[in-house]
Design a protein around this motif. Sequence first.
Motif, PDB file in Angstrom:
ATOM      1  N   LYS A   9      34.675 -79.814  -0.164  1.00 14.35           N
ATOM      2  CA  LYS A   9      34.047 -78.651   0.450  1.00 14.35           C
ATOM      3  C   LYS A   9      32.613 -78.571  -0.061  1.00 14.35           C
ATOM      4  CE  LYS A   9      34.565 -73.629   0.466  1.00 14.35           C
ATOM      5  NZ  LYS A   9      35.224 -72.492  -0.156  1.00 14.35           N
ATOM      6  N   SER A  10      31.702 -78.136   0.788  1.00 12.42           N
ATOM      7  CA  SER A  10      30.302 -78.018   0.387  1.00 12.42           C
ATOM      8  C   SER A  10      29.716 -76.739   0.972  1.00 12.42           C
ATOM      9  CB  SER A  10      29.503 -79.232   0.896  1.00 12.42           C
ATOM     10  OG  SER A  10      28.185 -79.185   0.422  1.00 12.42           O
ATOM     11  N   ASP A  11      29.178 -75.887   0.100  1.00 18.13           N
ATOM     12  CA  ASP A  11      28.565 -74.630   0.534  1.00 18.13           C
ATOM     13  C   ASP A  11      27.083 -74.638   0.195  1.00 18.13           C
ATOM     14  OD1 ASP A  11      30.935 -73.347   1.484  1.00 18.13           O
ATOM     15  OD2 ASP A  11      31.500 -72.944  -0.602  1.00 18.13           O
ATOM     16  N   SER A  12      26.272 -74.287   1.178  1.00 20.19           N
ATOM     17  CA  SER A  12      24.838 -74.174   0.956  1.00 20.19           C
ATOM     18  C   SER A  12      24.554 -72.864   0.234  1.00 20.19           C
ATOM     19  CB  SER A  12      24.092 -74.201   2.296  1.00 20.19           C
ATOM     20  OG  SER A  12      22.707 -74.093   2.090  1.00 20.19           O
ATOM     21  N   LYS A  22      23.361 -76.799  -3.304  1.00 20.45           N
ATOM     22  CA  LYS A  22      24.725 -76.720  -2.775  1.00 20.45           C
ATOM     23  C   LYS A  22      25.710 -76.514  -3.922  1.00 20.45           C
ATOM     24  CE  LYS A  22      25.182 -80.785  -1.223  1.00 20.45           C
ATOM     25  NZ  LYS A  22      25.684 -82.003  -0.601  1.00 20.45           N
TER      26      LYS A  22
END
Length: 181
Positions: A9-12, A22
Amino acid sequence: MKLYEKTMKSDSIFEGKVIHVKLDEVELEDGSLAKREVVEHPGGVCVAALTDNNELLFVRQFRYPYKEIVLELPAGKLEKGQNPLENGKRELLEETGAIGREYVTLGQLYPSPGYCGEIIHLYFCKIDHFEKQQLDSDEFLNVERIPVDKAVEMVLANEIPDSKTQVAILKTAALLKRFAV
């Protein structure tokens, strides 16, 4: 061991003019999960430019994160769509007015691989001639010439804290010694 971490999972977190931050969740090789804070950076370039008198060109400029004036070799952020060598030639001209010849790659440097994806491309060149300096509107710096041997002494005495400058100086000195360039 595979030593690989799979991004799950990758969140900005932040998107700025220069960097993107990130927060990633990764799966480790044993199946457990971990968080990784990542700074994405377009990369940079640094040029060790040598005069006919065996001096390197340096710039002294205020570096805001450290709140101090830092001595560095000419360098800059990579511009989108421009290859590192062309970018290095442009930065050298803009910051010092120098036009180089006989460019040689000194490799790449990962300044902080624990959290930042920046790659700095290092080059060596001999100075062919000088033209007019072309500083950016928000760029203020002084150009200095320092003999290569003195620059090496300064690195070893911890008088030059900038990593890209340290590495490029030491690689340039080794190149000059090895090939009598």
